[in-house]
Design an enzyme around this catalytic site. Structure first.
Site, PDB file in Angstrom:
ATOM      1  N   GLY A   1     -26.830  59.921 -19.109  1.00 52.78           N
ATOM      2  CA  GLY A   1     -27.996  59.859 -19.973  1.00 52.78           C
ATOM      3  C   GLY A   1     -27.969  60.981 -20.981  1.00 52.78           C
ATOM      4  N   HIS A   2     -27.858  60.639 -22.267  1.00 51.18           N
ATOM      5  CA  HIS A   2     -27.856  61.644 -23.323  1.00 51.18           C
ATOM      6  C   HIS A   2     -29.209  61.610 -24.024  1.00 51.18           C
ATOM      7  CE1 HIS A   2     -23.160  61.747 -23.656  1.00 51.18           C
ATOM      8  NE2 HIS A   2     -23.632  62.179 -22.514  1.00 51.18           N
TER       9      HIS A   2
ATOM     10  N   ASP B   1     -25.049  67.106 -17.755  1.00 52.60           N
ATOM     11  CA  ASP B   1     -26.444  67.417 -18.103  1.00 52.60           C
ATOM     12  C   ASP B   1     -26.574  68.705 -18.901  1.00 52.60           C
ATOM     13  OD1 ASP B   1     -27.353  65.190 -16.433  1.00 52.60           O
ATOM     14  OD2 ASP B   1     -26.885  66.486 -14.731  1.00 52.60           O
TER      15      ASP B   1
ATOM     16  N   GLN C   1     -20.914  62.970 -18.734  1.00 49.67           N
ATOM     17  CA  GLN C   1     -20.809  63.838 -17.566  1.00 49.67           C
ATOM     18  C   GLN C   1     -20.200  65.196 -17.957  1.00 49.67           C
ATOM     19  OE1 GLN C   1     -19.263  60.487 -16.943  1.00 49.67           O
ATOM     20  NE2 GLN C   1     -21.203  59.691 -16.245  1.00 49.67           N
TER      21      GLN C   1
ATOM     22  N   LYS D   1     -25.456  67.630 -24.123  1.00 44.58           N
ATOM     23  CA  LYS D   1     -24.488  67.120 -25.105  1.00 44.58           C
ATOM     24  C   LYS D   1     -25.158  66.211 -26.131  1.00 44.58           C
ATOM     25  CE  LYS D   1     -21.939  65.380 -21.840  1.00 44.58           C
ATOM     26  NZ  LYS D   1     -22.686  65.965 -20.713  1.00 44.58           N
TER      27      LYS D   1
END
Length: 423
Positions: A40-41, A13, A222, A16
């Site tokens: 989740g990006h 988180d 991650q 990225k």
């Protein structure tokens, strides 16, 4: 033949998605090398927010080809939903998305077993997306890959064998309803029709691209401290987010890697269970969460918040080969009068020289802090490093010095334009 790897250097988180999106402007290919739809990006373009789970963050640049490598475990439902959302946004992915034929599939029983185990065993804090069980089957050599969908008989045979075993577990251990083989076969045959145009030998594609001198960004999911080998085991993910995972997860040689960029927050967060040395369980931690909007992009879970941890970052830099770091969310600290950075760990009256590999020791350490003055002014509209408040510059310089890295990017907001490039 440059390959730049971008890794999360903390517990995930770190932002990225935004960094990959910005750097994709000068890339030819962005390739995701591990993880699944548990990541989740988030990318914000103008006033619109996009959350990607499987498709690499470079997809918003029309000239960039995006690759989902063999190291990723693919959830058909999540992938099709992501594809649909991009199409609704008029993002053309035709000819620009490639999926490895060797990537493993997440099956319905993986999700079911994931949630069942989390309910009945010591909680790891998984997302329940079936990631762990899918990787488990991969290493047990019973996993189903995309290439298996090409041969209906092979697919049905492997699936029948797996479901017989999973049904025994579901029924005898969890007292759950058994799964229907025919229904699953039909669903995945339909999925195969929808992704057939994207499936290829991505390792061959990437190695040919390297020979042609294409610029490649390898995108991890991650963070390094969640790596199954080098993270805070067992409170980790089931793959290798560290830079070494890029070679195995994409099928590219180590000799093709030219740089590793670590992405870090100006503070620290963690989702799920496990040790977190600098966690703040007071109003300061709550303030960080609320100002920073620290809720999971995939699950919506509130993130645990704490001060920046230079000890863990030094460890992360070592195992990843990180020379440069991108610091995100500096603007979240704008209103703080005082800031702290953890510079050492004290354990049983002694200062530790290394990052503990035993999570019980890590839970018992006492962080040693260095205190910094805040800057109490807005940074979100600043695009030149020299224009940052002097105390903000001092804080950034300390992050680099204390971690043995060089800060080359500073993010002062979620939008593309809220980015300061040091060089």
């Amino acid at each position: 033949m440059p390959v730049n790897i971008i890794v999360g250097a903390q517990w995930g988180d770190e932002g990225k998605g935004k960094i990959v999106d910005r750097l994709s402007e000068s890339a030819d290919i962005v390739a995701r090398y591990q993880g699944g739809a548990n990541a989740g990006h988030t990318v914000i373009i103008g006033t619109k927010q996009y959350v990607l789970h499987l498709i690499p963050s470079g997809i918003f640049h029309p000239k960039v080809t995006c690759v989902i490598g063999n190291g990723v475990v693919i959830d058909p439902i999540a992938l099709m939903e992501e594809k649909r959302q991009l199409e609704e946004l008029n993002v053309d992915i035709g000819g620009r998305l490639l999926i490895s034929h060797n990537a493993h599939l997440i099956m319905p029983y993986h999700k079911l077993l994931d949630s069942m185990r989390e309910q009945t065993s010591e909680k790891i804090g998984t997302t329940g997306r079936g990631i762990g069980p899918a990787y488990n089957d991969k290493f047990l050599r019973v996993g189903i890959r995309i290439v298996d969908l090409l041969d209906r008989e092979t697919f049905r045979r492997k699936l029948q064998q797996n479901i017989r075993e999973k049904n025994q577990i579901l029924k005898k251990i969890y007292d759950a309803k058994e799964l229907d083989v025919d229904k699953i076969v039909f669903e995945y045959e339909e999925f195969d029709k929808k992704i057939d145009e994207f499936v290829t030998d991505t390792a061959l594609y990437l190695n040919n691209a390297l020979k042609e001198g294409k610029r490649i960004i390898a995108e991890g999911a991650q963070g390094a401290l969640l790596d199954v080998d080098h993270g805070t085991y067992p409170f980790v993910t089931s793959s290798n987010p560290t830079s070494g995972g890029a070679c195995t997860g994409l099928g590219i040689p180590p000799t093709s890697i030219t740089a590793v960029l670590g992405v870090v927050k100006a503070y620290a967060t963690r989702v799920g269970n496990g040790p977190f040395p600098t966690e703040l369980l007071d109003s300061t931690g709550t303030t960080l969460r609320e100002i920073g909007g620290e809720y999971g992009a995939t699950t919506g879970r509130p993130r645990r918040c704490g001060w920046f941890d230079a000890v863990s970052l030094r460890y992360s830099a070592m195992i990843n080969g990180i020379s440069d770091i991108a610091v995100t969310k500096l603007d979240v600290l704008d209103e703080f009068t005082e800031l702290k950075i953890c510079t050492g760990y004290e354990f049983e009256g002694k200062m530790l020289k290394t990052f503990p590999s035993d999570f019980r020791s890590l839970q018992a350490i006492h962080p040693v802090y260095e205190t910094f003055e805040g800057w109490k002014s807005a940074t979100s509209n600043i695009t030149d490093y020299a224009a940052l408040p002097r105390n903000a510059q001092k804080y950034i310089e300390a992050l680099g010095k204390l971690t043995g890295t060089k800060v080359t990017i500073v993010s002062v907001g979620a939008r593309r334009d809220q980015t300061i490039f040091m060089n």
